[in-house]
Design a protein around this motif. Structure first.
Motif, short mmCIF file in Angstrom:
data_model
loop_
_atom_site.label_atom_id
_atom_site.label_comp_id
_atom_site.label_asym_id
_atom_site.label_seq_id
_atom_site.Cartn_x
_atom_site.Cartn_y
_atom_site.Cartn_z
N TYR A 294 0.88 -1.07 -0.35
CA TYR A 294 0.08 -0.31 -0.03
C TYR A 294 0.55 1.40 0.26
CZ TYR A 294 -3.56 3.01 1.02
OH TYR A 294 -4.21 3.79 1.19
N GLY A 298 -0.41 2.91 -2.72
CA GLY A 298 -1.99 3.52 -2.74
C GLY A 298 -3.00 2.56 -3.01
N ASP A 361 -13.46 4.97 2.58
CA ASP A 361 -12.49 5.79 3.90
C ASP A 361 -12.29 5.19 4.46
OD1 ASP A 361 -14.24 7.86 2.27
OD2 ASP A 361 -15.92 7.69 4.20
N GLY A 364 -7.17 2.02 4.38
CA GLY A 364 -5.01 2.39 3.85
C GLY A 364 -5.47 3.58 5.14
N ALA A 365 -6.08 4.05 6.59
CA ALA A 365 -6.53 4.99 7.37
C ALA A 365 -4.08 4.77 7.47
CB ALA A 365 -6.63 4.70 7.80
N ARG A 368 -1.91 6.65 5.81
CA ARG A 368 -2.18 7.48 5.85
C ARG A 368 -1.36 8.45 7.41
NH1 ARG A 368 -7.37 5.86 2.84
NH2 ARG A 368 -8.07 6.79 5.10
N ARG A 369 -2.30 8.11 8.42
CA ARG A 369 -2.02 8.65 9.15
C ARG A 369 -0.39 8.73 9.93
NH1 ARG A 369 -5.97 6.42 12.13
NH2 ARG A 369 -4.72 4.32 12.22
N ALA A 371 1.88 9.08 7.34
CA ALA A 371 2.08 9.44 6.92
C ALA A 371 2.61 11.01 7.09
CB ALA A 371 1.58 10.01 5.23
N ALA A 372 0.98 10.96 7.30
CA ALA A 372 0.63 12.84 8.25
C ALA A 372 1.74 13.30 10.01
CB ALA A 372 -0.88 13.07 8.58
#
Length: 372
Positions: A294, A298, A361, A364-365, A368-369, A371-372
């Motif tokens: 992922y 992505g 939604d 992949g959360a 993303r978390r 990466a943030a």
């Protein structure tokens, strides 16, 4: 103790694992053929969860959870499995020619590890017979989506492997909601060598072209299934190849040849012989492979998480790591006919307790978390 637990402890675990599988699967198929029984069983084992609906591979599915390849090798019980709550069923692995597989015994339980060891060797009726069976079934409304997993016939030489996959594709693609190229079973000599990008590219290109020729009126999604034992750089190479070829999906992962971390005695496992291990011991590595994929692709490639999925917590972890769809197999053997229902109910609870409005939604959360 649940009724299946009693049956498993008193009967099923005491007989050969392959015989137990055949008997249990025969009961599922028989129940599905009884007039009026299939909808009653489905109402009990597959209550709807509208909040879990998801679109994947161009399919509108009632939920993300499906049965991995290996359980229904010959597409003989798709609708019986659907009545137990599997939203998609991946049949196979199917080879170009029929083959008996490896000598028995070839399927073993590692009960202390909640795992299976198998060296089945792609035993199946061959792509012509399976295609005919799927053609007779048709694609009924309300049934589970059907993926078809194809592999190489053992007797086929390396230089004819691509042609063997193409033969199966030409026969099966029109009957499949999606098609999977299996290059990752450890039980066909030389098969895993096809995972190398230099060999995988021409194979996937040929299968894609064959699927498009065979089914000109729709695009049949094409996925590849990879092993958990690949080095990280090889995982990255498969991910990059998938993007380059416009592949629809990657399934992570197949069984492992590793024997690390097992609770079972090493000498007892060694005595069982060669084969791939599925179930709980695969959980961490399969999740790591999924997360790595992922991070590389992505949302551009649909990822299917499989390997060590025992319960809803495991399934939810795969969604957060990047899986749009989740599959299982070994957990079904240990948990019984209510397994898919319990996972779907648990996924619904996880989603309700999360900040996400839809299951899509949540995909992949975790990445993303991070990466943030």
């Amino acid at each position: 103790m649940a009724p299946y637990d009693v049956l498993y402890r008193t009967v099923l675990r005491r007989i050969d694992a392959e015989q137990a599988h055949r008997a249990a699967f025969a009961l599922i198929r028989a129940a599905a053929r009884v007039p009026g029984l299939r909808p009653a069983v489905r109402a009990a084992y597959a209550p709807p969860h509208p909040e879990l609906r998801i679109t994947a591979l161009g399919l509108d599915l009632p939920g993300p959870f499906g049965l991995a390849a290996g359980f229904d090798k010959n597409a003989v019980g798709v609708d019986g499995l659907g009545m137990l709550g599997f939203d998609h069923v991946e049949v196979g692995t199917v080879t170009g020619q029929p083959q008996a597989g490896n000598p028995r015994k070839r399927l073993f339980r590692l009960v202390g590890d909640r795992a299976l060891l198998n060296r089945m060797g792609f035993n199946n009726d061959g792509s012509a017979a399976v295609a005919a069976r799927l053609a007779r079934r048709g694609r009924p409304r309300g049934g589970p989506a059907v993926g078809v997993n194809i592999g190489r016939t053992k007797a086929v030489a390396d230089d004819a492997a691509v042609a063997d996959y193409v033969t199966s594709t030409e026969r099966l693609a029109r009957h499949a909601d999606y098609l999977v190229v299996n290059v990752s079973s450890p039980n066909t000599p030389g098969l895993r060598d096809l995972q190398a990008a230099s060999r995988l590219r021409p194979l996937l290109t040929a299968v894609r072209e064959a699927a498009d020729r065979s089914v000109p009126d729709r695009r049949v999604p094409l996925l590849v299934k990879i092993a958990p034992d690949l080095a990280d750089e090889d995982i990255d190479a498969v991910a990059d190849l998938a993007l380059d070829l416009g592949l629809d999906g990657i399934i992570a992962t197949n069984t492992t040849v590793s024997r690390d971390g097992l609770r079972s005695r090493p000498d007892a496992v060694a005595a069982l012989g060669a084969g791939g291990i599925s179930g709980a011991p695969l959980k961490e590595r399969s999740l790591a492979v999924l997360a790595r994929l992922y991070a590389r692709v992505g949302g551009r490639v649909t990822l299917v998480g499989v390997g060590g999925v025992e319960n809803a917590d495991d399934a939810w972890a795969r969604v957060l790591a990047g899986a749009t769809l989740v599959q299982g197999y070994s957990g079904f053997i240990y948990a019984g006919p209510g397994w898919a229902r319990s996972i779907n109910e648990g996924l619904a609870r996880h989603l309700a307790a999360s900040p996400f409005a839809t299951l899509a939604d949540a995909v992949g959360a975790d990445a993303r978390r991070t990466a943030a």
